[in-house]
Design an enzyme around this catalytic site. Sequence first.
Site, short mmCIF file in Angstrom:
data_model
loop_
_atom_site.label_atom_id
_atom_site.label_comp_id
_atom_site.label_asym_id
_atom_site.label_seq_id
_atom_site.Cartn_x
_atom_site.Cartn_y
_atom_site.Cartn_z
N ASP A 92 8.57 -2.55 -9.45
CA ASP A 92 9.59 -3.58 -8.75
C ASP A 92 10.60 -2.58 -8.22
O ASP A 92 11.14 -1.72 -9.13
CB ASP A 92 10.00 -4.70 -9.59
CG ASP A 92 10.47 -5.78 -8.63
OD1 ASP A 92 9.88 -5.99 -7.71
OD2 ASP A 92 11.61 -6.40 -8.77
N ARG B 2 11.55 5.93 -6.70
CA ARG B 2 9.97 5.73 -7.30
C ARG B 2 9.38 6.93 -7.96
O ARG B 2 8.94 7.05 -9.18
CB ARG B 2 9.02 5.48 -6.14
CG ARG B 2 7.85 4.60 -6.57
CD ARG B 2 7.25 3.87 -5.54
NE ARG B 2 7.72 2.80 -5.11
CZ ARG B 2 8.99 2.64 -3.99
NH1 ARG B 2 8.79 3.62 -3.14
NH2 ARG B 2 9.47 1.68 -3.86
N ASP C 156 14.11 2.51 4.73
CA ASP C 156 14.22 4.12 4.83
C ASP C 156 14.84 4.76 6.32
O ASP C 156 15.40 5.73 6.14
CB ASP C 156 12.71 4.74 4.64
CG ASP C 156 12.23 4.69 3.10
OD1 ASP C 156 12.95 4.54 2.04
OD2 ASP C 156 10.96 5.06 3.00
N LYS D 52 10.02 12.55 -0.31
CA LYS D 52 9.79 11.03 -1.13
C LYS D 52 9.22 11.43 -2.36
O LYS D 52 9.41 10.99 -3.39
CB LYS D 52 9.29 9.94 -0.32
CG LYS D 52 10.37 9.09 0.49
CD LYS D 52 9.96 7.75 0.95
CE LYS D 52 10.45 6.48 -0.12
NZ LYS D 52 10.15 5.28 0.48
N ALA E 20 0.72 -1.19 0.17
CA ALA E 20 0.15 0.02 0.08
C ALA E 20 0.81 1.29 0.03
O ALA E 20 0.50 2.25 -0.40
CB ALA E 20 -0.89 -0.05 1.21
#
Length: 189
Positions: free
Chosen positions: A69, A174, A148, A168, A13
Amino acid sequence: MDGLKARLASRNANKARELGHSLPDWRIEPLDADDYPPEDGTTYYENARGKALFGRTRAQPEEWVLGEDSGIEVAALGGGPGVESARSGGDDPVGWLLDRLDGVEDRNARYVSELVIVSPAGDELRGMGTLEGRIATEPLGTEGFGFDPIFIPHEEERTVAELGNDWKRENSHRARAARALLVALREAG
Ligand code: IMP
């Protein structure tokens, strides 16, 4: 592409939340499935594509499907755990990695994220992003997930878990993969 709905084919999630922040014009919702095929690819791309193609079989025909991934590559571990990251360290991946780096001077590492999107017509596009940094000697911070609390990006003094989710959203591997994917989508018209 604006306003399109995409399903993220992932059980994580946190990833759906982070990608939703990095792709603000999109509506990203987790795919509702509990029978994902095993992640047995040898590259992030293979695994991301496998998740996206699995998602394609489950999502609504008008929905786009995202597969992601990611992993952490630690220089002193020869680039490991890499594509095996999700299966390394059991319930305590942070403790596992700190133990492996106990007394090790070279703390260099990087995060990698590979994204694959499949359109309703079955067309595929990809985007990749990395974040370079080093592994701290103790966990600090509460935001983010996974490694993290012990990952300090280059040019920062704090861990990603201390820098937080807003940081982030702009700077993570990402977020960078998401921006690369948007470029690929724009180029594809
Ligand atoms: P997967 O992409 O779901 O196979 O798993 C990726 C694994 O890499 C996670 O379980 C974490 O251990 C690690 N990882 C990937 N991205 C991040 C991140 O943004 N923060 C912390 N750990 C991450």
